[in-house]
Design a protein around this motif. Structure first.
Motif, PDB file in Angstrom:
ATOM      1  N   SER A 117      18.654  66.292 -88.024  1.00 45.65           N
ATOM      2  CA  SER A 117      19.367  67.120 -88.813  1.00 45.65           C
ATOM      3  C   SER A 117      20.475  66.403 -89.709  1.00 45.65           C
ATOM      4  O   SER A 117      20.695  65.087 -89.619  1.00 45.65           O
ATOM      5  CB  SER A 117      20.154  68.139 -88.056  1.00 45.65           C
ATOM      6  N   ALA A 118      21.337  67.184 -90.504  1.00 48.22           N
ATOM      7  CA  ALA A 118      22.357  66.729 -91.516  1.00 48.22           C
ATOM      8  C   ALA A 118      23.407  65.834 -90.491  1.00 48.22           C
ATOM      9  O   ALA A 118      23.976  64.948 -91.236  1.00 48.22           O
ATOM     10  CB  ALA A 118      22.957  67.681 -92.232  1.00 48.22           C
ATOM     11  N   ALA A 119      23.571  66.363 -89.267  1.00 51.86           N
ATOM     12  CA  ALA A 119      24.529  65.922 -88.436  1.00 51.86           C
ATOM     13  C   ALA A 119      24.050  64.311 -88.063  1.00 51.86           C
ATOM     14  O   ALA A 119      24.771  63.436 -87.963  1.00 51.86           O
ATOM     15  CB  ALA A 119      24.632  66.580 -86.874  1.00 51.86           C
ATOM     16  N   ASP A 120      22.877  64.229 -87.932  1.00 49.96           N
ATOM     17  CA  ASP A 120      22.133  62.661 -87.506  1.00 49.96           C
ATOM     18  C   ASP A 120      22.480  62.078 -88.840  1.00 49.96           C
ATOM     19  O   ASP A 120      22.806  60.716 -88.668  1.00 49.96           O
ATOM     20  CB  ASP A 120      20.785  62.882 -87.248  1.00 49.96           C
ATOM     21  N   LEU A 121      22.194  62.418 -89.979  1.00 50.20           N
ATOM     22  CA  LEU A 121      22.196  61.611 -91.308  1.00 50.20           C
ATOM     23  C   LEU A 121      23.587  61.214 -91.374  1.00 50.20           C
ATOM     24  O   LEU A 121      23.963  60.069 -91.750  1.00 50.20           O
ATOM     25  CB  LEU A 121      21.776  62.628 -92.469  1.00 50.20           C
ATOM     26  N   TYR A 122      24.507  62.023 -91.157  1.00 46.29           N
ATOM     27  CA  TYR A 122      26.206  61.927 -91.470  1.00 46.29           C
ATOM     28  C   TYR A 122      26.542  60.846 -90.530  1.00 46.29           C
ATOM     29  O   TYR A 122      27.179  59.692 -90.870  1.00 46.29           O
ATOM     30  CB  TYR A 122      26.727  63.267 -91.575  1.00 46.29           C
ATOM     31  N   GLY A 143      25.633  74.854 -82.653  1.00 46.36           N
ATOM     32  CA  GLY A 143      26.939  74.589 -82.161  1.00 46.36           C
ATOM     33  C   GLY A 143      26.905  72.818 -82.006  1.00 46.36           C
ATOM     34  O   GLY A 143      27.898  72.493 -82.481  1.00 46.36           O
ATOM     35  N   ALA A 144      25.892  72.492 -81.182  1.00 46.07           N
ATOM     36  CA  ALA A 144      25.944  70.944 -81.160  1.00 46.07           C
ATOM     37  C   ALA A 144      25.672  70.218 -82.725  1.00 46.07           C
ATOM     38  O   ALA A 144      26.597  69.244 -82.807  1.00 46.07           O
ATOM     39  CB  ALA A 144      24.724  70.563 -80.388  1.00 46.07           C
ATOM     40  N   TYR A 145      25.066  70.898 -83.544  1.00 45.60           N
ATOM     41  CA  TYR A 145      24.810  70.563 -84.945  1.00 45.60           C
ATOM     42  C   TYR A 145      26.360  70.440 -85.633  1.00 45.60           C
ATOM     43  O   TYR A 145      27.084  69.294 -86.091  1.00 45.60           O
ATOM     44  CB  TYR A 145      24.076  71.361 -86.025  1.00 45.60           C
ATOM     45  N   TYR A 146      27.239  71.606 -85.498  1.00 40.81           N
ATOM     46  CA  TYR A 146      28.574  71.528 -85.881  1.00 40.81           C
ATOM     47  C   TYR A 146      29.398  70.655 -85.316  1.00 40.81           C
ATOM     48  O   TYR A 146      30.117  69.821 -85.906  1.00 40.81           O
ATOM     49  CB  TYR A 146      29.105  72.891 -85.910  1.00 40.81           C
ATOM     50  N   ARG A 147      29.487  70.540 -83.845  1.00 41.63           N
ATOM     51  CA  ARG A 147      30.016  69.591 -83.085  1.00 41.63           C
ATOM     52  C   ARG A 147      30.123  68.300 -83.632  1.00 41.63           C
ATOM     53  O   ARG A 147      31.052  67.564 -84.061  1.00 41.63           O
ATOM     54  CB  ARG A 147      29.689  69.678 -81.729  1.00 41.63           C
ATOM     55  N   TRP A 148      28.772  67.519 -83.742  1.00 37.75           N
ATOM     56  CA  TRP A 148      28.522  66.247 -83.958  1.00 37.75           C
ATOM     57  C   TRP A 148      28.710  65.887 -85.425  1.00 37.75           C
ATOM     58  O   TRP A 148      29.308  64.798 -85.854  1.00 37.75           O
ATOM     59  CB  TRP A 148      27.398  65.661 -83.519  1.00 37.75           C
ATOM     60  N   LEU A 149      28.420  66.812 -86.477  1.00 39.53           N
ATOM     61  CA  LEU A 149      28.712  66.580 -88.029  1.00 39.53           C
ATOM     62  C   LEU A 149      30.176  66.457 -88.057  1.00 39.53           C
ATOM     63  O   LEU A 149      30.541  65.465 -88.682  1.00 39.53           O
ATOM     64  CB  LEU A 149      28.107  67.925 -88.661  1.00 39.53           C
ATOM     65  N   PHE A 150      30.976  67.329 -87.680  1.00 35.28           N
ATOM     66  CA  PHE A 150      32.308  67.261 -87.745  1.00 35.28           C
ATOM     67  C   PHE A 150      33.055  66.344 -86.940  1.00 35.28           C
ATOM     68  O   PHE A 150      34.415  65.792 -87.177  1.00 35.28           O
ATOM     69  CB  PHE A 150      32.834  68.526 -87.478  1.00 35.28           C
ATOM     70  N   PHE A 151      32.469  65.882 -85.755  1.00 35.51           N
ATOM     71  CA  PHE A 151      32.982  64.686 -84.770  1.00 35.51           C
ATOM     72  C   PHE A 151      32.772  63.660 -85.785  1.00 35.51           C
ATOM     73  O   PHE A 151      33.956  62.587 -85.792  1.00 35.51           O
ATOM     74  CB  PHE A 151      32.226  64.643 -83.706  1.00 35.51           C
ATOM     75  N   GLY A 152      31.783  63.186 -86.518  1.00 38.20           N
ATOM     76  CA  GLY A 152      31.515  62.267 -87.508  1.00 38.20           C
ATOM     77  C   GLY A 152      33.041  62.282 -88.547  1.00 38.20           C
ATOM     78  O   GLY A 152      33.397  61.112 -88.899  1.00 38.20           O
ATOM     79  N   ALA A 153      33.016  63.317 -89.059  1.00 42.61           N
ATOM     80  CA  ALA A 153      33.952  63.540 -90.256  1.00 42.61           C
ATOM     81  C   ALA A 153      35.418  63.420 -89.708  1.00 42.61           C
ATOM     82  O   ALA A 153      36.505  62.911 -90.565  1.00 42.61           O
ATOM     83  CB  ALA A 153      33.766  64.867 -90.870  1.00 42.61           C
ATOM     84  N   GLY A 154      35.624  63.708 -88.542  1.00 42.63           N
ATOM     85  CA  GLY A 154      37.112  63.747 -88.003  1.00 42.63           C
ATOM     86  C   GLY A 154      37.192  62.589 -87.176  1.00 42.63           C
ATOM     87  O   GLY A 154      37.893  61.439 -87.692  1.00 42.63           O
ATOM     88  N   PRO A 155      37.047  62.643 -85.862  1.00 40.27           N
ATOM     89  CA  PRO A 155      37.386  61.383 -84.887  1.00 40.27           C
ATOM     90  C   PRO A 155      36.937  59.908 -85.337  1.00 40.27           C
ATOM     91  O   PRO A 155      37.759  59.086 -85.590  1.00 40.27           O
ATOM     92  CB  PRO A 155      36.941  61.968 -83.732  1.00 40.27           C
ATOM     93  N   VAL A 156      35.610  59.962 -85.673  1.00 42.58           N
ATOM     94  CA  VAL A 156      34.927  58.698 -86.076  1.00 42.58           C
ATOM     95  C   VAL A 156      35.563  58.036 -87.261  1.00 42.58           C
ATOM     96  O   VAL A 156      35.979  57.101 -87.291  1.00 42.58           O
ATOM     97  CB  VAL A 156      33.472  59.013 -86.063  1.00 42.58           C
ATOM     98  N   GLU A 157      35.728  59.040 -88.289  1.00 43.26           N
ATOM     99  CA  GLU A 157      36.237  58.575 -89.658  1.00 43.26           C
ATOM    100  C   GLU A 157      37.713  58.026 -89.300  1.00 43.26           C
ATOM    101  O   GLU A 157      38.088  57.015 -89.903  1.00 43.26           O
ATOM    102  CB  GLU A 157      36.121  59.411 -90.615  1.00 43.26           C
ATOM    103  N   ALA A 158      38.313  58.650 -88.637  1.00 42.06           N
ATOM    104  CA  ALA A 158      39.853  58.537 -88.628  1.00 42.06           C
ATOM    105  C   ALA A 158      39.987  57.316 -87.801  1.00 42.06           C
ATOM    106  O   ALA A 158      40.957  56.265 -88.175  1.00 42.06           O
ATOM    107  CB  ALA A 158      40.583  59.598 -88.083  1.00 42.06           C
ATOM    108  N   ALA A 159      39.283  57.164 -86.622  1.00 42.08           N
ATOM    109  CA  ALA A 159      39.565  56.189 -85.843  1.00 42.08           C
ATOM    110  C   ALA A 159      39.049  54.720 -86.506  1.00 42.08           C
ATOM    111  O   ALA A 159      39.829  53.792 -86.168  1.00 42.08           O
ATOM    112  CB  ALA A 159      38.745  56.374 -84.461  1.00 42.08           C
TER     113      ALA A 159
END
Length: 212
Positions: free
Chosen positions: A157-162, A93-109
């Protein structure tokens, strides 16, 4: 059906994130460099990605686009690399959360900041913007990278990489403010052998394209 991994990229693009991911996975892959301008917009490449953008990946006859999706795909396609918690692991769950936090809020902001887009200081307007404000996004991210060595449990993990790639790029070019927590976090990632190899490959391709 070919199981070859074909990586479509440009050395000055988000493809650098996927290159790092491919080097972490350790599987053999073929690189197709796609030039900006007509080459990226012509019909042959739009058949791979209709948006005419890189990166893209083909594997087992399937095309994957969007950088975070490619990272998630590779983590699952090559589980032996250990780049994603297992489906039954609570850290999934944490993996999905932060991977897509990067792809969504971080990238958009961060993109909106770079474009000079300002969200009005009005609760109704801010409610329409999924990330709220850049300050809130950066504070949330600071909390996440400060709480533990890695974002999903005790291993990279891939979340850290992204997320780490976005922080490295953003701090380098000034689109993300430097914070001690960010710098300590990316320092844990930047010297990974796969990250070093990926940078060397893309830097060499960039130098070659400049000389051409």
């Amino acid at each position: 059906m070919s199981d070859e991994l074909v990586f479509y990229t440009h050395p000055m693009s988000r493809g650098r994130i996927v290159r790092w991911m491919l080097e972490e996975v350790g599987a053999s892959y073929r690189t197709e460099v796609v030039g900006y301008g007509p080459a990226m917009k012509e019909a042959a490449y739009r058949a791979i990605n209709p948006l005419g953008k890189v990166p893209a990946l083909r594997h087992h006859g399937v095309t994957v686009t969007e950088t975070a999706a490619i990272c998630a795909y590779l983590a699952d396609a090559f589980p032996e690399a250990g780049l994603a918690p297992g489906l039954s692991d609570p850290q999934r769950g944490a993996y999905y959360r932060w991977l897509f936090f990067g792809a969504g809020p971080v990238e958009a902001a961060v993109t909106n900041k770079a474009l000079g887009v300002v969200v009005p200081d009005d609760p109704r307007m801010r409610g329409m913007v999924g990330y709220g404000s850049l300050a809130e996004v950066l504070d949330a991210l600071e909390g996440a990278v400060s709480a533990a060595e890695y974002l999903a449990g005790g291993r990279f993990s891939a979340a850290d990489l992204y997320v780490g790639a976005h922080l490295m790029w953003g701090m380098q070019f000034g689109s993300i403010e430097r914070r001690p927590a960010y710098e300590a976090y990316v320092a844990r990632l930047a010297d990974r052998p796969a990250a070093v190899r990926a940078r060397e490959i893309d830097d060499r391709l960039l130098a070659e394209s400049a000389e051409a």
